[in-house]
Design a protein around this motif. Structure first.
Motif, PDB file in Angstrom:
ATOM      1  N   PHE A 430       0.825  -1.208   0.000  1.00 41.47           N
ATOM      2  CA  PHE A 430       0.000   0.000   0.000  1.00 41.47           C
ATOM      3  C   PHE A 430       0.865   1.266   0.000  1.00 41.47           C
ATOM      4  N   LEU A 431       1.920   1.311   0.829  1.00 42.80           N
ATOM      5  CA  LEU A 431       2.796   2.491   0.876  1.00 42.80           C
ATOM      6  C   LEU A 431       3.547   2.682  -0.440  1.00 42.80           C
ATOM      7  N   LYS A 432       3.947   1.560  -1.069  1.00 44.30           N
ATOM      8  CA  LYS A 432       4.646   1.677  -2.344  1.00 44.30           C
ATOM      9  C   LYS A 432       3.739   2.261  -3.409  1.00 44.30           C
ATOM     10  N   ARG A 433       2.478   1.793  -3.411  1.00 41.90           N
ATOM     11  CA  ARG A 433       1.549   2.350  -4.382  1.00 41.90           C
ATOM     12  C   ARG A 433       1.333   3.841  -4.155  1.00 41.90           C
ATOM     13  N   GLN A 434       1.310   4.275  -2.887  1.00 41.41           N
ATOM     14  CA  GLN A 434       1.152   5.700  -2.594  1.00 41.41           C
ATOM     15  C   GLN A 434       2.361   6.498  -3.077  1.00 41.41           C
ATOM     16  N   GLU A 435       3.596   5.981  -2.867  1.00 42.04           N
ATOM     17  CA  GLU A 435       4.806   6.682  -3.317  1.00 42.04           C
ATOM     18  C   GLU A 435       4.855   6.768  -4.834  1.00 42.04           C
ATOM     19  N   ASP A 436       4.504   5.634  -5.507  1.00 42.19           N
ATOM     20  CA  ASP A 436       4.516   5.660  -6.967  1.00 42.19           C
ATOM     21  C   ASP A 436       3.492   6.635  -7.517  1.00 42.19           C
ATOM     22  N   ARG A 437       2.379   6.745  -6.826  1.00 39.33           N
ATOM     23  CA  ARG A 437       1.361   7.691  -7.276  1.00 39.33           C
ATOM     24  C   ARG A 437       1.822   9.133  -7.115  1.00 39.33           C
ATOM     25  N   LYS A 438       2.596   9.410  -6.063  1.00 38.72           N
ATOM     26  CA  LYS A 438       3.122  10.771  -5.863  1.00 38.72           C
ATOM     27  C   LYS A 438       4.171  11.123  -6.901  1.00 38.72           C
ATOM     28  N   LYS A 439       4.979  10.130  -7.325  1.00 40.73           N
ATOM     29  CA  LYS A 439       6.049  10.404  -8.303  1.00 40.73           C
ATOM     30  C   LYS A 439       5.512  10.619  -9.708  1.00 40.73           C
ATOM     31  N   GLU A 440       4.347  10.143 -10.044  1.00 37.88           N
ATOM     32  CA  GLU A 440       3.795  10.314 -11.378  1.00 37.88           C
ATOM     33  C   GLU A 440       3.428  11.773 -11.604  1.00 37.88           C
ATOM     34  N   PRO A 441       3.872  12.380 -12.758  1.00 38.11           N
ATOM     35  CA  PRO A 441       3.522  13.793 -13.043  1.00 38.11           C
ATOM     36  C   PRO A 441       2.042  13.908 -13.397  1.00 38.11           C
ATOM     37  N   LEU A 442       1.513  15.076 -13.075  1.00 39.52           N
ATOM     38  CA  LEU A 442       0.124  15.330 -13.381  1.00 39.52           C
ATOM     39  C   LEU A 442      -0.019  15.662 -14.859  1.00 39.52           C
ATOM     40  N   LEU A 443      -1.091  15.138 -15.465  1.00 39.36           N
ATOM     41  CA  LEU A 443      -1.278  15.325 -16.898  1.00 39.36           C
ATOM     42  C   LEU A 443      -1.601  16.784 -17.246  1.00 39.36           C
ATOM     43  N   PHE A 444      -2.229  17.470 -16.335  1.00 33.56           N
ATOM     44  CA  PHE A 444      -2.645  18.850 -16.635  1.00 33.56           C
ATOM     45  C   PHE A 444      -1.582  19.886 -16.243  1.00 33.56           C
ATOM     46  N   GLN A 445      -0.399  19.483 -15.716  1.00 37.52           N
ATOM     47  CA  GLN A 445       0.666  20.408 -15.323  1.00 37.52           C
ATOM     48  C   GLN A 445       1.898  20.161 -16.175  1.00 37.52           C
ATOM     49  N   PRO A 446       2.513  21.164 -16.714  1.00 40.51           N
ATOM     50  CA  PRO A 446       3.741  20.994 -17.505  1.00 40.51           C
ATOM     51  C   PRO A 446       4.915  20.711 -16.589  1.00 40.51           C
ATOM     52  N   PRO A 447       5.987  20.112 -17.136  1.00 39.29           N
ATOM     53  CA  PRO A 447       7.189  19.869 -16.321  1.00 39.29           C
ATOM     54  C   PRO A 447       7.706  21.193 -15.733  1.00 39.29           C
ATOM     55  N   PRO A 448       8.379  21.125 -14.624  1.00 34.42           N
ATOM     56  CA  PRO A 448       8.876  22.386 -14.011  1.00 34.42           C
ATOM     57  C   PRO A 448       9.962  23.035 -14.893  1.00 34.42           C
ATOM     58  N   GLY A 449       9.917  24.371 -15.080  1.00 34.23           N
ATOM     59  CA  GLY A 449      10.901  25.122 -15.868  1.00 34.23           C
ATOM     60  C   GLY A 449      10.610  25.176 -17.338  1.00 34.23           C
ATOM     61  N   LEU A 450       9.535  24.530 -17.816  1.00 33.45           N
ATOM     62  CA  LEU A 450       9.206  24.523 -19.234  1.00 33.45           C
ATOM     63  C   LEU A 450       8.211  25.640 -19.508  1.00 33.45           C
ATOM     64  N   THR A 451       8.761  26.739 -20.095  1.00 38.48           N
ATOM     65  CA  THR A 451       7.921  27.868 -20.475  1.00 38.48           C
ATOM     66  C   THR A 451       7.613  27.773 -21.949  1.00 38.48           C
ATOM     67  N   GLU A 452       6.848  28.709 -22.440  1.00 38.92           N
ATOM     68  CA  GLU A 452       6.473  28.698 -23.856  1.00 38.92           C
ATOM     69  C   GLU A 452       7.674  28.988 -24.730  1.00 38.92           C
ATOM     70  N   GLU A 453       8.559  29.955 -24.323  1.00 36.52           N
ATOM     71  CA  GLU A 453       9.743  30.253 -25.105  1.00 36.52           C
ATOM     72  C   GLU A 453      10.670  29.061 -25.139  1.00 36.52           C
ATOM     73  N   ARG A 454      10.834  28.372 -23.966  1.00 37.04           N
ATOM     74  CA  ARG A 454      11.726  27.201 -23.919  1.00 37.04           C
ATOM     75  C   ARG A 454      11.184  26.071 -24.780  1.00 37.04           C
ATOM     76  N   ARG A 455       9.859  25.910 -24.841  1.00 31.98           N
ATOM     77  CA  ARG A 455       9.261  24.856 -25.656  1.00 31.98           C
ATOM     78  C   ARG A 455       9.507  25.118 -27.120  1.00 31.98           C
ATOM     79  N   LEU A 456       9.387  26.404 -27.578  1.00 26.74           N
ATOM     80  CA  LEU A 456       9.638  26.738 -28.992  1.00 26.74           C
ATOM     81  C   LEU A 456      11.074  26.530 -29.359  1.00 26.74           C
ATOM     82  N   GLU A 457      11.976  26.870 -28.426  1.00 27.78           N
ATOM     83  CA  GLU A 457      13.402  26.686 -28.683  1.00 27.78           C
ATOM     84  C   GLU A 457      13.734  25.215 -28.840  1.00 27.78           C
ATOM     85  N   LEU A 458      13.183  24.370 -27.987  1.00 29.12           N
ATOM     86  CA  LEU A 458      13.424  22.921 -28.092  1.00 29.12           C
ATOM     87  C   LEU A 458      12.839  22.356 -29.378  1.00 29.12           C
TER      88      LEU A 458
END
Length: 587
Positions: A430-458
């Protein structure tokens, strides 16, 4: 030829021509062919009526009647042929309605009935003259006699007016005046059959004829001692009296001593008819006898009903006593079973004690014999070794007692540990499932530090890399080779997977068997408390295990049969050596 003259069966005409051309002695034999013609038709059908009319038209039926006047002792088949012709005459005459009806009913039928009675009288006369030692001939004659009377009964059952001619005939009275048992029974049957067919036939007869017939029937009851004759006469009187009621008054007034005469037949096997006849005589009329019978029936029904009511009341009153008796018997059965079990237990304990004492006595005697056979210098050494082995056995037994005492606590501790492990495993998952769930990124949030200008540059860097490093073209042969290689790797994987799966299943089965054996050992009772079911649980059904156990058993038997000094330095032997030694000792 008109439709009325058309023959239904050509055999009738042929038979008529043969009868006309042959001699009188051969006529009865030829006329027997009529039986085959009658057997080939369906009774009651139109064809049967036409064939009967053809037989009458060709005067074959008249020829049968004339043939019955011959002396059949000179004819082939003798009186058996006559009985068959009588049967043919009766079956052809019943159901026949010829055009010349007056001649048929007024002349032919009465003459046919009279001729059958004459034939029966001749057979009876011949039967009574033959000595008793010719049993086969007498049997044939009595059989023919009965067939003639059967034909006569068939004839007047189809033409009722013939019953008057039959009962009025002097030949019937002559047949009835006989001292023979077999023929008397047959004519009595004809008498009651005639009255049964025509209920008013006795009213049409003269009083003298009726008295003559009754005199002969009563004579059979008084003069004969045979039970069959008495039964036939009694049955005839009962049936005739039931049908013709004035006969009861005649029996009551004319035959004063009939009732004492009937008492001599008591217990002869026909008590039902005898009792019915006595009741008719006592009542004086059939109506009075019927009223008495109804009264007795009502009395019987009332007695049965009152008995039923009384038994039902008694059954209800005895329910408490039945329940008490049932409980008492059950208690007695349980007590007897308990006493029996205790007695068997005591006997078993006594037998075990006796067997144990005998074993101890034999062991001590064996030791004494061994000490007697030893050298004096080896006796002390043997006693010391014996004391050491005894001490080891006592220690092992005591350690087993201590371990079994601790087994309950160990079982509880093992159960608690197993439960704790199961709970910990569930919590960790049960605790492992909770930790794995916390580590998964949210689908509606972009990765940290990824702005629109940085996305165009990449995205520009990715497009530039694709332009500078386009994908190399691959040929069809290379793709086919890659495909074949992938298929081979897939097939190899599937093949190896089956083997791995079988090994995995074997490991799982072995672990399950080990866990089951461990649970059985943990839950095993004491040896003294073990039952047959517990022993069956530890029985192995594996062939290798059974073979190994058999080998160990043989080895143990060999060691027990050898002298004690040969077991001092026992070394382990192979299975082949053990089997060879066992076979040698058995031989």
């Amino acid at each position: 030829m008109s439709s009325e003259d058309t023959l239904a069966d050509k055999r009738v005409e042929d038979l008529a021509s043969q009868v006309a051309e042959t001699t009188d002695r051969n006529v009865p034999i030829l006329l027997l062919a009529l039986q085959d013609i009658l057997d080939s038709i369906i009774p009651g059908s139109q064809k049967a009526d036409r064939i009967r009319k053809d037989i009458w038209r060709f005067e074959l039926l008249q020829s049968v009647l004339i043939a019955l006047k011959q002396d059949f002792s000179q004819v082939n088949g003798k009186w058996t042929t006559a009985a068959q012709l009588a049967k043919i005459l009766a079956h052809c005459a019943v159901g026949l309605d010829p055009p010349d009806s007056y001649e048929y009913h007024a002349i032919f039928l009465p003459e046919a009935a009279e001729r059958l009675l004459i034939l029966a009288r001749n057979i009876q006369h011949r039967y009574m003259k033959i000595p008793e030692r010719t049993i086969a001939l007498k049997d044939d004659l009595i059989k023919a006699y009965k067939e003639v009377f059967d034909g006569l009964q068939w004839l007047f059952s189809g033409h009722i007016f013939l019953t008057t001619n039959v009962l009025r005939s002097n030949y019937l009275l002559q047949i009835l005046i006989t001292d023979d048992r077999e023929t008397a029974i047959g004519v009595l049957a004809v008498l009651q059959s005639a009255v049964r067919v025509n209920h008013t036939v006795l009213n049409s007869l003269d009083e003298k004829v009726v008295h003559s017939l009754l005199d002969e029937v009563i004579y059979k009851l008084s003069a004969f001692n045979d039970p069959e004759t008495g039964a036939a006469a009694t049955r005839a009187l009962v049936n005739i009296s039931s049908i013709h009621q004035p006969l009861i008054r005649l029996l009551y007034t004319r035959y004063k001593g009939l009732r004492p005469l009937l008492s001599r037949w008591t217990g002869k096997g026909f008590g039902r008819d005898l009792k019915k006849l006595l009741s008719l005589l006592d009542a004086g009329s059939a109506q009075q006898a019927e009223l008495q019978r109804l009264h007795r029936s009502a009395t019987t029904i009332q007695a049965i009903w009152r008995g039923f009511i009384t038994r039902r009341k008694l059954r209800k009153a005895n329910q408490a006593f039945s329940s008490l008796q049932k409980n008492y018997r059950q208690m007695q059965v349980k007590r007897d079973e308990r006493v029996l079990v205790e007695r068997q237990q005591r006997e078993l304990e006594h037998q075990l004690l006796v067997a144990r004492r005998q074993a101890i006595r034999q062991t001590r005697q064996k030791h004494l014999d061994m000490i007697t056979a030893m050298k004096p210098g080896d006796v002390n050494k043997f006693l010391e070794m014996h004391q050491i082995s005894a001490a080891i056995a006592i220690q092992a037994r005591w350690k087993g007692v201590l371990e079994r005492r601790k087994l309950g606590l160990r079982k509880a501790t093992a159960k608690q540990v197993k439960a704790a492990i199961t709970i910990q495993r569930c919590v960790r998952q049960f605790l492992k499932r909770q930790e794995d769930r916390k580590k998964e990124p949210l689908l509606f949030q972009p990765p940290p530090g990824l702005t629109e200008e940085r996305r165009l540059e990449l995205q520009r860097e990715i497009d530039l890399h694709r332009e500078n490093h386009p994908p190399k073209p691959v040929s069809h042969e290379r793709l086919q080779e890659t495909h074949d290689q992938a298929q081979e790797m897939l097939a190899h994987f599937l093949t190896v997977r089956m083997a791995h799966r079988k090994n995995y299943q074997k490991r799982e089965a072995l672990l399950a068997a080990l866990e089951t054996d461990a649970n059985l050992l943990a839950d095993a009772p004491k040896i003294s408390d073990a039952s047959d079911r517990d022993i069956y649980k530890f029985t192995s059904h594996s062939a290798p295990v059974a073979a190994k156990a058999l080998a160990n058993h043989k080895e143990e038997l060999i060691m027990l049969r050898q002298p004690w000094w040969k077991n001092l330095n026992v070394e382990e032997k192979t299975d082949e050596e053990i089997e060879e030694a066992y076979d040698y000792n058995i031989l």
